[in-house]
Design a protein around this motif. Structure first.
Motif, PDB file in Angstrom:
ATOM      1  N   GLU A   1       0.572  -1.349   0.232  1.00 44.60           N
ATOM      2  CA  GLU A   1      -0.601  -0.162  -0.208  1.00 44.60           C
ATOM      3  C   GLU A   1       1.125   0.948  -0.036  1.00 44.60           C
ATOM      4  N   VAL A   2       2.322   1.115   0.618  1.00 43.17           N
ATOM      5  CA  VAL A   2       2.761   2.463   0.936  1.00 43.17           C
ATOM      6  C   VAL A   2       4.168   1.999  -0.217  1.00 43.17           C
ATOM      7  N   SER A   3       4.781   0.586   0.237  1.00 38.61           N
ATOM      8  CA  SER A   3       6.321   1.075  -0.726  1.00 38.61           C
ATOM      9  C   SER A   3       5.816   0.718  -2.056  1.00 38.61           C
ATOM     10  N   THR A   4       4.737   0.919  -3.204  1.00 37.77           N
ATOM     11  CA  THR A   4       4.332   1.190  -4.205  1.00 37.77           C
ATOM     12  C   THR A   4       2.947   1.240  -5.098  1.00 37.77           C
ATOM     13  N   GLY A   5       2.166   1.339  -3.315  1.00 40.74           N
ATOM     14  CA  GLY A   5       0.974   2.004  -3.931  1.00 40.74           C
ATOM     15  C   GLY A   5       0.981   3.915  -4.644  1.00 40.74           C
ATOM     16  N   ARG A   6       0.403   4.209  -5.313  1.00 42.46           N
ATOM     17  CA  ARG A   6       0.382   5.791  -5.230  1.00 42.46           C
ATOM     18  C   ARG A   6      -0.196   6.204  -4.394  1.00 42.46           C
ATOM     19  N   TYR A   7      -0.249   6.071  -3.346  1.00 42.04           N
ATOM     20  CA  TYR A   7      -1.400   7.332  -2.438  1.00 42.04           C
ATOM     21  C   TYR A   7      -0.152   6.995  -1.043  1.00 42.04           C
ATOM     22  N   PRO A   8       0.647   6.943  -0.833  1.00 45.38           N
ATOM     23  CA  PRO A   8       1.478   6.121   0.434  1.00 45.38           C
ATOM     24  C   PRO A   8       1.052   7.184   1.454  1.00 45.38           C
ATOM     25  N   SER A   9       1.253   8.536   1.823  1.00 42.11           N
ATOM     26  CA  SER A   9       1.084   9.729   2.652  1.00 42.11           C
ATOM     27  C   SER A   9      -0.613   9.234   3.051  1.00 42.11           C
ATOM     28  N   MET A  10      -1.477   9.049   2.064  1.00 43.69           N
ATOM     29  CA  MET A  10      -2.787   9.115   2.055  1.00 43.69           C
ATOM     30  C   MET A  10      -3.118   7.893   2.994  1.00 43.69           C
ATOM     31  N   CYS A  11      -2.993   6.098   2.790  1.00 43.38           N
ATOM     32  CA  CYS A  11      -2.661   5.476   3.076  1.00 43.38           C
ATOM     33  C   CYS A  11      -2.479   5.636   4.857  1.00 43.38           C
ATOM     34  N   VAL A  12      -1.419   6.273   4.340  1.00 43.34           N
ATOM     35  CA  VAL A  12      -0.603   6.383   6.475  1.00 43.34           C
ATOM     36  C   VAL A  12      -1.905   6.924   7.113  1.00 43.34           C
ATOM     37  N   ARG A  13      -2.072   8.587   6.611  1.00 43.17           N
ATOM     38  CA  ARG A  13      -3.541   9.219   7.619  1.00 43.17           C
ATOM     39  C   ARG A  13      -4.545   8.409   7.057  1.00 43.17           C
ATOM     40  N   THR A  14      -5.223   7.594   6.167  1.00 40.45           N
ATOM     41  CA  THR A  14      -6.415   6.957   6.594  1.00 40.45           C
ATOM     42  C   THR A  14      -6.144   6.157   7.709  1.00 40.45           C
ATOM     43  N   LEU A  15      -4.889   5.230   7.722  1.00 39.83           N
ATOM     44  CA  LEU A  15      -5.334   4.266   9.196  1.00 39.83           C
ATOM     45  C   LEU A  15      -5.577   4.958  10.165  1.00 39.83           C
ATOM     46  N   LYS A  16      -4.416   6.040  10.343  1.00 40.95           N
ATOM     47  CA  LYS A  16      -4.029   6.549  11.492  1.00 40.95           C
ATOM     48  C   LYS A  16      -5.623   7.094  12.111  1.00 40.95           C
ATOM     49  N   ASP A  17      -6.157   7.959  11.146  1.00 41.55           N
ATOM     50  CA  ASP A  17      -7.427   8.599  11.224  1.00 41.55           C
ATOM     51  C   ASP A  17      -8.469   6.973  11.654  1.00 41.55           C
TER      52      ASP A  17
END
Length: 336
Positions: free
Chosen positions: A314-330
């Motif tokens: 999701e973060v190492s090769t995905g298009r939206y790594p920052s948004m993915c981390v933010r979503t998980l934190k939220d």
């Protein structure tokens, strides 16, 4: 709660580390199956000097079977094709007019006797074993795709008893401890002896250094043997990581939720840490929002008392790594 982010092609410099840290990453995972010592050392120093709250996780490759580095080309195979597999040391033999793929770890082909299937790339590719012909395993492609070096391979029910801590892992352990990693996670654990050997290697290295703290030890649960031996494994570790990408082809996709539930209950009883990895926010590799089933699944895991999540592709090769981390934190903040 741990928010573990895999460092990779999309997170591979100081700016991307800053982005991940600002969005909630508190553990940086370095996958030593694919490692560049120089760049990794630079990033670890950057994390240690700038983000005291972020732990460094060294994820050792363990006895995962992969397509060998000796396979230097890419080859697309289609349903019905005949493909042969061999051990690395036999790959220099000339096999005329055959598609031959060398595999790591395997010492001989005896361990493949009576087995039925070889999977590749988290079971998105499938090869039916037809016969063992001398130095080759003959298979027929059931689900095709592209074969390239380092692709992960799963062979359900293969005997791993003679696969000990390999020389690469030992070298990586020494290197990681010299850089002060906080957590060491061993992939493809099958029994407590794997962890005992790992801890022995760590102790020996730290004694040689004459300094250094003993890191946390996590076992990645990805095999049928590990599930069967989970009670004794838990006695030797600080926590476990459920690696669902490999656990699915190694067991069965319908068994994975039951395995997760069983192991979570056992880790809670023994006061160990439980981390879930792979396919958490998989839809966000290509879009900016998660799916409802993903959010609902994360909600249920948080409600059940999980200790953390490991984001991989999701973060190492995905298009939206920052948004993915933010979503998980939220999601964690909303449901904790």
């Amino acid at each position: 709660m741990y928010i573990i982010c895999s460092i990779g092609p999309k997170i591979n410099d100081e700016n991307s580390i800053k982005d991940m840290a600002s969005e909630g990453m508190n553990v940086a995972r370095f996958n030593f199956s694919h490692i560049d010592y120089n760049n990794t050392e630079r990033l670890i120093k950057f994390i240690v000097n700038n983000f005291k709250n972020i732990k460094v996780l060294q994820d050792l490759q363990g006895n995962k079977i992969r397509v060998s580095h000796k396979f230097i080309r890419e080859e697309r195979v289609y349903t019905g094709d005949i493909v042969f597999f061999c051990i690395e040391e036999n790959y220099n033999l000339k096999f005329k007019n055959k598609k031959v793929v060398p595999l790591t770890i395997l010492k001989n082909l005896d361990s493949l006797a009576n087995l039925k299937t070889i999977y590749m790339k988290d079971a998105t590719m499938e090869f039916e074993i037809i016969d063992i012909c001398g130095k080759l395993v003959k298979t027929r492609v059931k689900k095709g795709g592209i074969i390239r070096k380092e692709k992960g391979v799963n062979i359900p029910n293969i005997f791993r008893g003679d696969m000990n801590l390999n020389e690469k892992d030992k070298k990586d352990i020494v290197w990681g401890l010299s850089k002060g990693v906080d957590i060491i996670c061993l992939s493809y654990v099958t029994c407590k002896e794997d962890i005992i050997e790992l801890k022995g290697c760590i102790s020996k290295t730290l004694k040689r250094f004459g300094k250094g703290n003993f890191p946390k030890i996590w076992a990645k649960i990805e095999t049928k043997e590990a599930v069967e031996n989970i009670d004794s494994i838990l006695e030797e570790v600080d926590g476990i990581v459920i690696g669902r990408g490999d656990l699915i082809p190694e067991t069965n996709i319908f068994k994975v939720p039951l395995i997760q539930e069983e192991i979570l209950n056992k880790t809670k009883l023994k006061n160990k840490e439980y981390i879930l990895g792979t396919y958490l926010l998989n839809s966000m590799k290509r879009k900016e929002t998660p799916s409802l089933p993903e959010v609902e699944a994360l909600y249920n895991h948080i409600k059940d008392g999980i200790n953390g999540f490991m984001l991989a592709g999701e973060v190492s090769t995905g298009r939206y790594p920052s948004m993915c981390v933010r979503t998980l934190k939220d999601i964690i903040l909303k449901y904790s």
